[in-house]
Design an enzyme around this catalytic site. Structure first.
Site, PDB file in Angstrom:
ATOM      1  N   HIS A 186     -45.906  -3.985   7.853  1.00 35.23           N
ATOM      2  CA  HIS A 186     -46.512  -2.658   7.873  1.00 35.23           C
ATOM      3  C   HIS A 186     -46.043  -1.904   9.110  1.00 35.23           C
ATOM      4  O   HIS A 186     -45.986  -2.496  10.182  1.00 35.23           O
ATOM      5  CB  HIS A 186     -48.041  -2.772   7.906  1.00 35.23           C
ATOM      6  CG  HIS A 186     -48.708  -1.448   8.128  1.00 35.23           C
ATOM      7  ND1 HIS A 186     -48.849  -0.514   7.128  1.00 35.23           N
ATOM      8  CD2 HIS A 186     -49.235  -0.877   9.258  1.00 35.23           C
ATOM      9  CE1 HIS A 186     -49.452   0.555   7.606  1.00 35.23           C
ATOM     10  NE2 HIS A 186     -49.696   0.356   8.892  1.00 35.23           N
ATOM     11  N   GLY A 210      -6.974   0.742   3.222  1.00 36.89           N
ATOM     12  CA  GLY A 210      -8.419   0.777   3.006  1.00 36.89           C
ATOM     13  C   GLY A 210      -8.811   1.527   1.738  1.00 36.89           C
ATOM     14  O   GLY A 210      -9.941   1.427   1.283  1.00 36.89           O
ATOM     15  N   GLY A 211      -7.876   2.310   1.189  1.00 35.99           N
ATOM     16  CA  GLY A 211      -8.114   2.941  -0.108  1.00 35.99           C
ATOM     17  C   GLY A 211      -9.209   3.997  -0.104  1.00 35.99           C
ATOM     18  O   GLY A 211      -9.500   4.632   0.916  1.00 35.99           O
ATOM     19  N   THR A 212      -9.829   4.158  -1.256  1.00 34.83           N
ATOM     20  CA  THR A 212     -10.782   5.252  -1.498  1.00 34.83           C
ATOM     21  C   THR A 212     -11.995   5.169  -0.574  1.00 34.83           C
ATOM     22  O   THR A 212     -12.358   6.154   0.083  1.00 34.83           O
ATOM     23  CB  THR A 212     -11.269   5.189  -2.966  1.00 34.83           C
ATOM     24  OG1 THR A 212     -10.140   5.124  -3.821  1.00 34.83           O
ATOM     25  CG2 THR A 212     -12.103   6.404  -3.316  1.00 34.83           C
ATOM     26  N   CYS A 213     -12.643   4.020  -0.539  1.00 34.92           N
ATOM     27  CA  CYS A 213     -13.912   3.904   0.189  1.00 34.92           C
ATOM     28  C   CYS A 213     -13.725   4.311   1.643  1.00 34.92           C
ATOM     29  O   CYS A 213     -14.493   5.087   2.206  1.00 34.92           O
ATOM     30  CB  CYS A 213     -14.444   2.478   0.089  1.00 34.92           C
ATOM     31  SG  CYS A 213     -15.996   2.258   0.953  1.00 34.92           S
ATOM     32  N   GLU A 267       0.861  -1.195   0.000  1.00 34.02           N
ATOM     33  CA  GLU A 267       0.000   0.000   0.000  1.00 34.02           C
ATOM     34  C   GLU A 267       0.893   1.241   0.000  1.00 34.02           C
ATOM     35  O   GLU A 267       1.789   1.370   0.822  1.00 34.02           O
ATOM     36  CB  GLU A 267      -0.924  -0.008   1.216  1.00 34.02           C
ATOM     37  CG  GLU A 267      -1.764   1.249   1.406  1.00 34.02           C
ATOM     38  CD  GLU A 267      -2.566   1.643   0.165  1.00 34.02           C
ATOM     39  OE1 GLU A 267      -3.357   0.835  -0.326  1.00 34.02           O
ATOM     40  OE2 GLU A 267      -2.371   2.789  -0.331  1.00 34.02           O
TER      41      GLU A 267
HETATM   42  C1  LIG Z   1     -16.571  10.548  -2.996  1.00 34.14           C
HETATM   43  C2  LIG Z   1     -16.809   9.094  -3.281  1.00 34.14           C
HETATM   44  C3  LIG Z   1     -17.887   8.460  -2.717  1.00 34.14           C
HETATM   45  C4  LIG Z   1     -18.107   7.112  -2.975  1.00 34.14           C
HETATM   46  N1  LIG Z   1     -19.209   6.524  -2.413  1.00 34.14           N
HETATM   47  C5  LIG Z   1     -19.449   5.225  -2.664  1.00 34.14           C
HETATM   48  C6  LIG Z   1     -20.569   4.579  -2.078  1.00 34.14           C
HETATM   49  O1  LIG Z   1     -21.338   5.184  -1.324  1.00 34.14           O
HETATM   50  N2  LIG Z   1     -20.770   3.271  -2.343  1.00 34.14           N
HETATM   51  C7  LIG Z   1     -19.926   2.572  -3.162  1.00 34.14           C
HETATM   52  O2  LIG Z   1     -20.153   1.388  -3.382  1.00 34.14           O
HETATM   53  N3  LIG Z   1     -18.860   3.155  -3.741  1.00 34.14           N
HETATM   54  C8  LIG Z   1     -18.597   4.460  -3.498  1.00 34.14           C
HETATM   55  N4  LIG Z   1     -17.497   5.044  -4.062  1.00 34.14           N
HETATM   56  C9  LIG Z   1     -16.594   4.224  -4.915  1.00 34.14           C
HETATM   57  C10 LIG Z   1     -15.673   3.376  -4.031  1.00 34.14           C
HETATM   58  O3  LIG Z   1     -14.985   4.192  -3.127  1.00 34.14           O
HETATM   59  C11 LIG Z   1     -14.686   2.551  -4.871  1.00 34.14           C
HETATM   60  O4  LIG Z   1     -15.399   1.923  -5.887  1.00 34.14           O
HETATM   61  C12 LIG Z   1     -14.037   1.517  -3.970  1.00 34.14           C
HETATM   62  O5  LIG Z   1     -13.188   2.171  -3.055  1.00 34.14           O
HETATM   63  C13 LIG Z   1     -13.309   0.410  -4.712  1.00 34.14           C
HETATM   64  O6  LIG Z   1     -12.014   0.729  -4.885  1.00 34.14           O
HETATM   65  P1  LIG Z   1     -10.877  -0.322  -5.232  1.00 34.14           P
HETATM   66  O7  LIG Z   1     -10.983  -1.560  -4.427  1.00 34.14           O
HETATM   67  O8  LIG Z   1     -10.848  -0.448  -6.679  1.00 34.14           O
HETATM   68  O9  LIG Z   1      -9.567   0.469  -4.782  1.00 34.14           O
HETATM   69  P2  LIG Z   1      -9.339   1.737  -3.883  1.00 34.14           P
HETATM   70  O10 LIG Z   1     -10.267   1.749  -2.727  1.00 34.14           O
HETATM   71  O11 LIG Z   1      -9.302   2.932  -4.737  1.00 34.14           O
HETATM   72  O12 LIG Z   1      -7.895   1.445  -3.305  1.00 34.14           O
HETATM   73  C14 LIG Z   1      -6.757   1.333  -4.103  1.00 34.14           C
HETATM   74  C15 LIG Z   1      -5.537   1.400  -3.211  1.00 34.14           C
HETATM   75  O13 LIG Z   1      -4.377   1.104  -3.976  1.00 34.14           O
HETATM   76  C16 LIG Z   1      -3.336   1.947  -3.573  1.00 34.14           C
HETATM   77  N5  LIG Z   1      -2.377   2.032  -4.684  1.00 34.14           N
HETATM   78  C17 LIG Z   1      -2.600   2.563  -5.916  1.00 34.14           C
HETATM   79  N6  LIG Z   1      -1.504   2.419  -6.687  1.00 34.14           N
HETATM   80  C18 LIG Z   1      -0.581   1.792  -5.938  1.00 34.14           C
HETATM   81  C19 LIG Z   1       0.743   1.364  -6.184  1.00 34.14           C
HETATM   82  N7  LIG Z   1       1.319   1.543  -7.354  1.00 34.14           N
HETATM   83  N8  LIG Z   1       1.426   0.774  -5.171  1.00 34.14           N
HETATM   84  C20 LIG Z   1       0.847   0.569  -3.972  1.00 34.14           C
HETATM   85  N9  LIG Z   1      -0.411   0.942  -3.685  1.00 34.14           N
HETATM   86  C21 LIG Z   1      -1.120   1.539  -4.662  1.00 34.14           C
HETATM   87  C22 LIG Z   1      -4.032   3.260  -3.267  1.00 34.14           C
HETATM   88  O14 LIG Z   1      -3.248   4.054  -2.399  1.00 34.14           O
HETATM   89  C23 LIG Z   1      -5.314   2.772  -2.603  1.00 34.14           C
HETATM   90  O15 LIG Z   1      -5.168   2.668  -1.217  1.00 34.14           O
HETATM   91  C24 LIG Z   1     -17.228   6.386  -3.808  1.00 34.14           C
HETATM   92  C25 LIG Z   1     -16.113   7.020  -4.356  1.00 34.14           C
HETATM   93  C26 LIG Z   1     -15.896   8.360  -4.109  1.00 34.14           C
HETATM   94  C27 LIG Z   1     -14.691   9.016  -4.708  1.00 34.14           C
END
Ligand SMILES: Cc1cc2nc3c(=O)[nH]c(=O)nc-3n(C[C@H](O)[C@H](O)[C@H](O)COP(=O)(O)OP(=O)(O)OC[C@H]3O[C@@H](n4cnc5c(N)ncnc54)[C@H](O)[C@@H]3O)c2cc1C
Length: 460
Positions: free
Chosen positions: A442, A39-42, A34
């Site tokens: 209901h 935990g990434g985006t979510c 990482e």
């Molecule tokens: C504002 C917003 C609101 C959202 N709300 C919802 C919602 O309510 N419900 C829903 O289902 N979805 C929602 N989403 C979408 C959801 O967040 C993503 O679909 C979800 O996080 C899936 O992501 P992922 O598993 O593809 O990777 P991500 O969660 O994006 O994680 C990828 C990880 O990889 C890491 N990484 C990237 N490149 C490298 C590298 N070269 N080396 C090492 N690490 C790396 C990054 O740092 C990151 O931690 C929302 C998105 C946004 C932006």
């Protein structure tokens, strides 16, 4: 010297950690890498923090409506953005910590922090260390797109990531992009007390949805005082008197500008695949940078899979997690799960929310199927009336021949939950008459589904 693992996972989004746990539990040695926040985006900048903020905004909105429900608040309802952010940070930070502790606690799993790049198809370099594995899983997600719009580099702008640091109330937030992310931020900041303008290039909001849904959502947002500028074909930016001028029309002129204090860009997502060394691994991407995968999420290179947003097969937490389940079950259980087996479903977390499953009206028309449709206003749903939340409608389409549910949209209170009743019947491949004849609790929104389904009619 390289370190050998059975599996390397790049990214700790919604697929990577669960996959690491499953592979490690089966006795495989796993390295998970990482580069930023666990935990990434979510967890850090997406679903969890935004839904926590949506909850604060909902509470403020409900407090302002006190008189309708028979209570008074002493004085004006004012939002303390520092406390709103602190609450968001606590919830989101708890998840982030939970993912990290979980991964670090796994037997057979090595956690590495740093940016990973392929050196060859089965070697990955991180922090100058070379790792090698027969199986590599890419779960790198995406980031906010920043298109080269005129003037964008001359003005400060926010994205979903930098919005997470905002602990003050923007006086006038201009949101460029009238789709899911933009609308959620728009309504929440309006409810926090900002003036909000949403600027959208298309002729309607959430252009992928049915027209009546776009219109219903527009009415809900405008009723709260959000300004909406549609058909903004030429969007440009400039600094003006300490503010940011967002131009919305191709012809120059003051009337076509929105003057805001802050700008949020919510115009789509870009996969994090440009700095991953994919060319050295020989992994193919499409013209937008998404990794090309087959129905079982394998890339064109044997032994490399791509999961989550970076494969362009889904853009949600649940699609990424489902990717993990598909890959893990196929690898570990000899299963034959496929991406094409899943049914499209998601929610828009405005208030009231939109819960969606299956096909849109346009997709049904394109499929050429004979469809029946039923539509029911939330103003005639008892639970919605009791709660004082009557905006929106329920719409369900079914196949006239097979009686299968083709698609549904529930724009209304509880819509994000209620839609699962229909989704699961779709997975069961059962006819809609199963729901039509079911007895529901209901008073709930779901209790109206049998009634709605008793009124399906040919599409006019
Ligand atoms: C504002 C917003 C609101 C959202 N709300 C919802 C919602 O309510 N419900 C829903 O289902 N979805 C929602 N989403 C979408 C959801 O967040 C993503 O679909 C979800 O996080 C899936 O992501 P992922 O598993 O593809 O990777 P991500 O969660 O994006 O994680 C990828 C990880 O990889 C890491 N990484 C990237 N490149 C490298 C590298 N070269 N080396 C090492 N690490 C790396 C990054 O740092 C990151 O931690 C929302 C998105 C946004 C932006």
């Amino acid at each position: 010297m390289s370190r050998h693992f059975d599996a390397i996972i790049i990214g700790t989004g919604q697929a990577g950690p669960a996959l690491a746990a499953r592979l490690a539990a089966a006795g495989m040695t796993v390295a998970i890498i990482e580069r930023h926040k666990f935990g990434g985006t979510c967890v850090n900048t997406g679903c969890i923090p935004t839904k926590t903020l949506v909850a604060s905004a909902y509470a403020a909105h409900a407090a302002r409506r006190g008189a309708e429900y028979g209570f008074a608040v002493n004085g004006e309802v004012r939002v303390d953005m520092k406390r709103v952010k602190a609450r968001k940070d606590e919830v989101s930070g708890g998840s982030n910590k939970g993912v990290e502790e979980w991964l670090r606690g796994l037997t057979n799993c090595t956690v590495i922090q740093g940016h990973a790049r392929f050196q060859t198809s089965h070697t990955v370099v991180v922090n100058d260390e070379v790792l090698q594995a027969d199986k590599v899983f890419i779960n790198v997600g995406g980031r906010a797109s920043v298109p080269a719009m005129p003037g964008i580099q001359d003005v400060p702008f926010l994205t979903n990531s930098s919005m997470m640091d905002v602990d003050f109330l923007p006086e006038h937030l201009v949101i460029v992009g009238g789709s899911y992310i933009g609308l959620e931020f728009g309504q929440m900041y309006r409810r926090f007390g900002s003036e909000v303008t949403i600027v959208e290039m298309g002729s309607r909001l959430i252009g992928r949805e049915d027209e009546d849904i776009s219109e219903g959502v527009r009415q809900i947002l405008e009723a709260e005082g959000i300004q909406i500028r549609l058909n903004a074909k030429c969007i440009s930016f400039a600094k003006r008197d300490g503010r940011i001028a967002v131009g919305t029309e191709c012809n120059e002129g003051g009337a076509s500008e929105v003057l805001g204090t802050h700008v949020l860009l919510a115009v789509g997502r870009t996969p994090n695949t440009n700095d991953l060394g994919l060319d050295r691994a020989g992994v193919a991407t499409d013209e937008r940078g998404y990794i090309v995968v087959d129905d079982q999420l394998q890339t064109n290179v044997p032994g490399i899979w791509a999961l989550g947003d970076c494969n362009g097969r889904g853009a949600f937490t649940h699609t990424s997690y489902n990717d993990y389940e598909i890959v893990a079950d196929n690898l570990m259980n000899g299963d034959h799960r496929r991406v094409s087996d899943r049914i499209q479903t998601y929610a828009l977390y405005t208030d009231p929310p939109l819960g969606r499953c299956g096909m849109t009206d346009a997709e049904i028309r394109k499929s050429g199927r004979a469809a029946l449709v039923a539509k029911h206003p939330m103003s005639r749903v008892g639970r919605a009336v009791e709660k004082g939340e009557t905006q929106g409608f329920i719409k369900i389409s079914v196949d006239a021949e097979t009686k299968h549910i083709l698609g549904a949209a529930i724009l209304g209170t509880g819509g994000d939950e209620v839609v699962h009743v229909l989704l699961d019947v779709m997975y069961a491949r059962a006819p809609y008459t199963v729901v039509q004849r079911a007895m529901h609790i209901h008073p709930t929104v779901a209790e109206f589904l049998p009634t709605v389904l008793s009124n399906v009619e040919p599409v006019s």
